[in-house]
Design an enzyme around this catalytic site. Structure first.
Site, short mmCIF file in Angstrom:
data_model
loop_
_atom_site.label_atom_id
_atom_site.label_comp_id
_atom_site.label_asym_id
_atom_site.label_seq_id
_atom_site.Cartn_x
_atom_site.Cartn_y
_atom_site.Cartn_z
N GLU A 1 38.48 63.05 -6.80
CA GLU A 1 39.09 63.72 -7.96
C GLU A 1 38.06 64.20 -8.99
O GLU A 1 38.14 63.86 -10.17
CB GLU A 1 40.14 62.82 -8.62
CG GLU A 1 41.35 62.63 -7.73
CD GLU A 1 42.52 61.92 -8.41
OE1 GLU A 1 42.37 61.49 -9.57
OE2 GLU A 1 43.57 61.80 -7.77
N GLU B 1 45.58 60.05 -0.95
CA GLU B 1 46.40 59.22 -1.85
C GLU B 1 47.77 59.85 -2.00
O GLU B 1 47.88 61.07 -2.15
CB GLU B 1 45.78 59.11 -3.26
CG GLU B 1 44.53 58.27 -3.33
CD GLU B 1 43.95 58.22 -4.73
OE1 GLU B 1 44.70 58.33 -5.71
OE2 GLU B 1 42.72 58.10 -4.83
C1 BGP Z 1 44.28 58.87 -8.74
C2 BGP Z 1 43.05 58.04 -8.56
C3 BGP Z 1 43.28 56.62 -8.16
C4 BGP Z 1 44.56 56.00 -8.67
C5 BGP Z 1 45.73 56.95 -8.63
C6 BGP Z 1 46.98 56.47 -9.34
O1 BGP Z 1 44.07 59.76 -9.79
O2 BGP Z 1 42.18 58.60 -7.61
O3 BGP Z 1 42.11 55.91 -8.46
O4 BGP Z 1 44.39 55.34 -9.84
O5 BGP Z 1 45.43 58.20 -9.16
O6 BGP Z 1 46.86 56.68 -10.71
P1 BGP Z 1 47.28 55.58 -11.76
O7 BGP Z 1 46.57 54.35 -11.30
O8 BGP Z 1 46.83 56.05 -13.08
O9 BGP Z 1 48.75 55.48 -11.65
#
Ligand code: BGP
Length: 471
Positions: free
Chosen positions: A166, A371
């Site tokens: 990201e 993800e």
């Molecule tokens: C993405 C990231 C992750 C993870 C996910 C969920 O942006 O790559 O590291 O954190 O989002 O986000 P959050 O944990 O803020 O709900």
């Protein structure tokens, strides 16, 4: 499009799950690990820090045994740069090197394909202290040296690599660059300078990977926010196209085509934010194309036109973590057709199909979901198991969206859910859980950290066993 028949998933589809080192490992100050920007970041008192996380560093064998039981074909995780190079460059920390050797070997022993993210948000604080980090050209060499070290050390067993997680979010979140959060306008300019350096660094790492890792495949792991025009007013369509260019495609065009696209270049020049391009930079990006395109998908956004008015001028941006409103370009508004999670993330599996088709049309690279998941507040019940039906519903719909995109010709390598076990959320501590496996701790009370299988664990196991037939 609805078709009479929807093709099955291919036999070698990688059913997986994802994590990031700082969110899962803990042991933040153990065995010689150096500090990352995530370690030094001040978190709100109601939220836990990253020091213990899910204690995966000490319990990885138990966690991998659970992955095996679930039938996972792949596990995507990140290497903490500061476990390998505590200061970001210079001396190697052998204990850190050993940890990832053990982790990778354990995965392979259990027939789980390792997919490694080289850098997932936790930039070495040492490099920020030495020269400012990503906003300095020297960062390119240090990233490439670190990546080369990983390829030489683990490349005999790791064949799937991700350059930067990201990057688009790093660009817009100053704390992830090791910068303070004030004066966001100025930070946007620095963010795009860092972006350029990261793109050159990633391209050179791709080159090294291809030279060093036999049969290695490497690509970026981006975040793609599908965007829709809020109404059929043509101005909303234009705003959506602009937002897609400056929020989504700008980075992928650099990563996959080696170019600043016209809209983005104009955007940067118009705001005096265009970074200096050194000889060889664009060639490095053009010549070293990724082998696949990985993306993280959680939600979509509804976009409306946002014409200039008496109070706002070009360059005025509002943030909800990420830019949500830019004067003279676009604004994100609520989508009345979609439900949202407790954190307001609008749930939209159709958006995943749209994203996949747009990405495949534009770049013609195989896709990998790195993800996708449903964050929720969860408490283990006094009796029975935690029935996380909302998560099952979310994932089932999103996997179906991938299947439908594949049915229309999109090439997909696999689907990695976020996450396998509960871990620390990027912004909401341990109160926002994503896992198939519950980790028995609270925000500040570490309890016994026991692992407990939620209903979704059994659901995902069945999905994998039937190769996506039963969703
Ligand atoms: C993405 C990231 C992750 C993870 C996910 C969920 O942006 O790559 O590291 O954190 O989002 O986000 P959050 O944990 O803020 O709900």
């Amino acid at each position: 499009m609805q078709t009479r028949k929807v093709n099955d998933f291919p036999k070698d589809f990688l059913w997986g799950a994802s994590s990031a080192a700082f969110q899962i490992e803990g042991a933040a100050y153990e065995d010689g690990k150096g500090l990352s920007v995530m370690d030094v970041r001040k978190v709100k008192p109601e939220i836990c820090d990253y020091s213990v996380a899910s204690d995966h560093y000490h319990r990885y064998k138990e966690d991998i045994a659970l992955m095996k039981e679930c039938g996972l074909k792949a596990y995507r995780f990140s290497i903490a740069w500061t476990r390998i190079f505590p200061k970001g460059n210079g001396e190697v920390n052998q204990k850190g090197v050993d940890f990832y050797n053990d982790l990778i070997n354990e995965l392979i022993r259990n027939d789980i394909v390792p997919i490694v993210t080289i850098y997932h948000f936790e930039y070495p604080q040492g490099l920020v202290d030495q020269y400012g980090g990503w906003i300095n050209r020297r960062s390119i060499e240090d990233y490439v040296n670190y990546a080369e070290f990983l390829f030489r050390t683990y490349g005999d067993r790791v064949k799937y690599w991700l350059t930067i997680n990201e990057q688009d979010h790093v660009v817009h979140m100053p704390f992830r660059l090791g910068l303070t959060d004030d004066n966001r306008k100025e930070k946007e300019k620095l963010g795009f300078l860092a972006n350029h350096n990261m793109c050159v660094a990633a391209a050179l790492a791709i080159k090294k990977c291809h030279e060093i890792v036999e049969g290695g495949k490497i690509g970026p792991a981006t975040c793609f926010e599908m965007m829709y025009p809020t109404t059929n007013n043509p101005a909303d369509m234009l705003a959506t196209m602009d937002a897609m260019e400056i929020r989504n495609y700008y980075l992928l065009d650099l990563n996959c085509r080696g170019e600043y696209n016209g809209t983005f270049r104009r955007y940067l020049e118009d705001r005096n934010m265009m970074p200096e391009i050194y000889p060889g930079d664009m060639e490095a990006m053009k010549e070293n194309r990724p082998d696949f395109l990985a993306f993280n998908y959680y939600y979509s956004e509804s976009i409306s036109a946002n014409p200039l008015d008496d109070e706002h001028e070009i360059g005025d941006i509002e943030f909800k973590l990420l830019p949500s409103k830019e004067a003279g370009i676009y604004k994100v508004v609520k989508n009345e057709n979609l439900k949202a999670t407790l954190w307001g993330w609008e749930i939209d599996d159709t958006g995943l199909q749209c994203s996949a088709r747009l990405l495949y049309d534009r770049y013609r690279l195989p896709l990998l979901i790195t993800e996708c998941g449903f964050g929720n507040k969860e408490v283990w019940p006094e009796e029975g198991i935690l029935e996380d039906d909302d998560r099952i519903d979310y994932l089932s719909r999103h996997i179906r969206a991938v299947k439908e995109a594949m049915n229309l010709g999109v090439d997909f390598i696999g689907f990695c859910c976020w996450s396998f076990i509960d871990l620390i959320s990027g912004h909401s501590g341990f109160s926002k859980r994503y896992g198939f496996v519950y980790v028995n701790r609270d925000e500040h009370d570490l309890k016994d950290m026991a692992r407990r299988k939620k209903k979704s664990f059994y659901w995902y196991k069945r999905v994998i066993e039937t190769n996506g037939e039963e969703l």
